[in-house]
Design a protein around this motif. Structure first.
Motif, PDB file in Angstrom:
ATOM      1  N   ILE A   1      -0.014  -2.480  -6.225  1.00 27.94           N
ATOM      2  CA  ILE A   1      -1.252  -3.461  -6.266  1.00 27.94           C
ATOM      3  C   ILE A   1      -2.588  -2.909  -6.272  1.00 27.94           C
TER       4      ILE A   1
ATOM      5  N   LYS B   1      -2.976  -2.698 -10.078  1.00 30.37           N
ATOM      6  CA  LYS B   1      -3.238  -4.001 -10.699  1.00 30.37           C
ATOM      7  C   LYS B   1      -4.747  -4.407 -10.435  1.00 30.37           C
TER       8      LYS B   1
ATOM      9  N   LEU C   1       6.196  -4.018  -9.486  1.00 32.45           N
ATOM     10  CA  LEU C   1       6.119  -4.792  -8.202  1.00 32.45           C
ATOM     11  C   LEU C   1       7.174  -5.974  -8.043  1.00 32.45           C
TER      12      LEU C   1
END
Length: 545
Positions: A464, A467, A504
């Motif tokens: 995350i 990202k 993910l």
């Protein structure tokens, strides 16, 4: 080789479209990539018609050319295609396309014999082929040429086959700008030549992407910088499906010395007896289930964890168990290269650590390299035909290049097309020198993000975080236009996001995709592939293999 004029065999109904074009710009096959897959495809395609072979750099820079491992083939009397199949499936951790693996090992055996008959020289022990053992293999089945220079020798061999072939035209120093697609039919590609500083179009009904993988965009990689996923992202931008891009194989033994590149240290060293030892020369894995010949994903994880467990913990590759004469004979290339970095591999251990090495996923293809776009093919490391599953078996990559290059050309002869070729509207690429520094800065940022957060061991928090960082970069550099460096930035960001999103979505550890928050394999993902394309932008997990 018998030369078959393409007008008698190909494109009879649409040849009128080519007549109005510059003949130098129209070919029966346009092949992008100068590695083994591209060279082999050019060789086989030249039997059927005219070929344009396009290289991003010169024709001596590719993962194939740098490959130190060998080529796997079950040609030994005590080996079998069945056992090679089993080993490949086992290392692929229930994610392989079994049909593709059967094709690889069966046709691979035949194609190795074919190139030997054409004059390819593999190392011999007296009159017999010198066959080695490598990690993950249950039998000796790896052939080498000139010791640890197998990739280089195979590339040289196929270069010699095509050099004087009048059906093949070489285009060097040319960057793949865009694949030309109309109504889901590919009809060539747009390129930019660095030397002439001009773009040009190559038109065809058969575009073959053989540009290699994307592992070169990691901070620590055994790949050349040119291995940056150009063909993969061009195919994605054209609407091709991308599959299992989260599976990046890290090679367990790359040079780990400050101010030195992560130089690859061949699996063949461990196959001949090299040991992994600590600072004191003690074997690291003597009391574990792991051995020096365990699959790459398992060794990379173990070495990474060992080094990360404390300060001043290092891993060395010791060649003390190998006779000096064998080192000088089989590994002269490594011996000479490492001397440049102050390391004598005969008398001292080599400091090693994992580095990004191979893109297991890529452009989704069928059993002939065909994609979801008619006339667009992908082979070699750029492709995902399912032969490697979740982790590649050592020395299967060069074999894959040869097998699917030949199959791809064979399939393309029978392809049908519905859209006539027409020249694209002008869309020139420009270069602004002021953006070069920005490009290198952003590339280094992306390399660091991937290494730190989408590396050997990942988890939801790191992914995350990656990202978010990548999304900010995308927002900052989403500038319309056709400027070379900005397009490269946008492509690298998109590739990194595809990789991160795939990691993910796969909430498990399987093969070379390792998550600390999901440490075990999950049956939900068994034989399931992650797939995405530009049109839907939805990443799906599908059971197709």
């Amino acid at each position: 080789m018998q030369q078959i004029p393409f007008r008698k065999r190909l494109l009879r109904k649409r040849i009128h479209n080519a007549r109005s074009m510059n003949k130098k710009k129209y070919f029966d096959f346009v092949i992008v990539g100068q590695g083994l897959a591209g060279l082999a495809a050019a060789y086989y395609a030249s039997e059927q018609g005219t070929v344009a072979l396009v290289s991003k750099e010169n024709f001596n820079i590719s993962n194939s050319y740098l490959a130190q491992g060998g080529i796997a083939s079950a040609i030994s009397p005590d080996d079998s295609i069945k056992q090679h199949y089993k080993d490949t499936i086992a290392v692929g951790k229930n994610l392989c396309n079994k049909k593709a693996v059967k094709i690889l090992v069966a046709e691979g055996k035949n194609i190795v014999r074919e190139i030997i008959s054409l004059g390819m020289k593999f190392d011999r022990n007296n009159t017999e082929l010198d066959i080695s053992l490598e990690g993950g293999h249950s039998k000796r089945r790896v052939l080498h040429s000139n010791g640890s220079s197998t990739g280089k020798e195979l590339v040289r061999f196929f270069r010699s086959l095509i050099t004087k072939n009048e059906n093949i035209t070489l285009f060097g120093n040319s960057f793949l700008f865009r694949i030309l697609v109309r109504n889901r039919d590919a009809h060539g590609a747009l390129f930019y030549n660095y030397k002439t500083q001009k773009d040009f179009r190559l038109l065809t009904y058969r575009t073959i992407i053989a540009t290699g993988g994307l592992a070169g965009i990691y901070h620590k990689s055994t790949n050349p910088l040119s291995t940056s996923g150009d063909g993969i992202i061009a195919a994605y931008n054209a609407g091709a499906e991308i599959e299992n891009i989260e599976f990046i194989q890290f090679h367990p033994t790359a040079l780990n010395k400050k101010s030195c590149p992560p130089f690859l240290l061949s699996e063949a060293l461990r196959g001949d007896g090299a040991l992994l030892v600590d600072n004191n020369g003690k074997r690291i894995f003597s009391n574990t289930e792991l051995t020096e010949l365990s699959p790459r994903d398992e060794l990379s994880k173990a070495i990474y964890q060992y080094i990360s467990a404390g300060k001043n913990r290092n891993v060395f590759l010791s060649l003390s168990q190998i006779e000096k004469s064998v080192i000088r004979r089989k590994f002269s290339y490594l011996l000479n290269e490492l001397k440049k970095y102050g390391i004598d591999i005969i008398t001292s251990g080599i400091p090693v650590a994992p580095a990004a090495h191979y893109t297991v996923g890529g452009i989704k293809t069928g059993l002939f390299g065909e994609t979801n776009i008619t006339g667009l093919y992908a082979i070699g490391e750029a492709a995902s035909a399912g032969v490697h599953g979740a982790n590649r078996l050592a020395s299967n990559s060069l074999l894959e290049c040869l097998v699917f290059a030949k199959r791809c050309v064979k399939h393309s002869r029978s392809s049908s097309f519905t859209t006539p070729i027409k020249p694209e509207p002008e869309s020139s690429l420009t270069i602004e020198d002021k953006n070069e520094k920005i490009f290198h800065k952003v590339r280094n940022q992306i390399a660091k993000i991937l290494w730190e957060d989408v590396g050997i061991i990942r988890n939801a928090a790191s992914l995350i975080r990656a990202k978010e960082k990548l999304s900010k970069l995308r927002e900052k550099y989403s500038i319309p236009g056709n400027e070379y460096y900005l397009l490269q930035i946008q492509n690298l960001i998109q590739l990194a996001l595809l990789l991160t999103n795939g990691a993910l979505a796969r909430k498990e550890s399987r093969g070379c995709h390792i998550r600390s928050d999901y440490p075990n394999q999950n049956k939900k993902f068994e034989r399931n592939s992650s797939q995405i394309n530009k049109h839907t932008r939805l990443l799906k997990i599908r059971r197709e293999r």
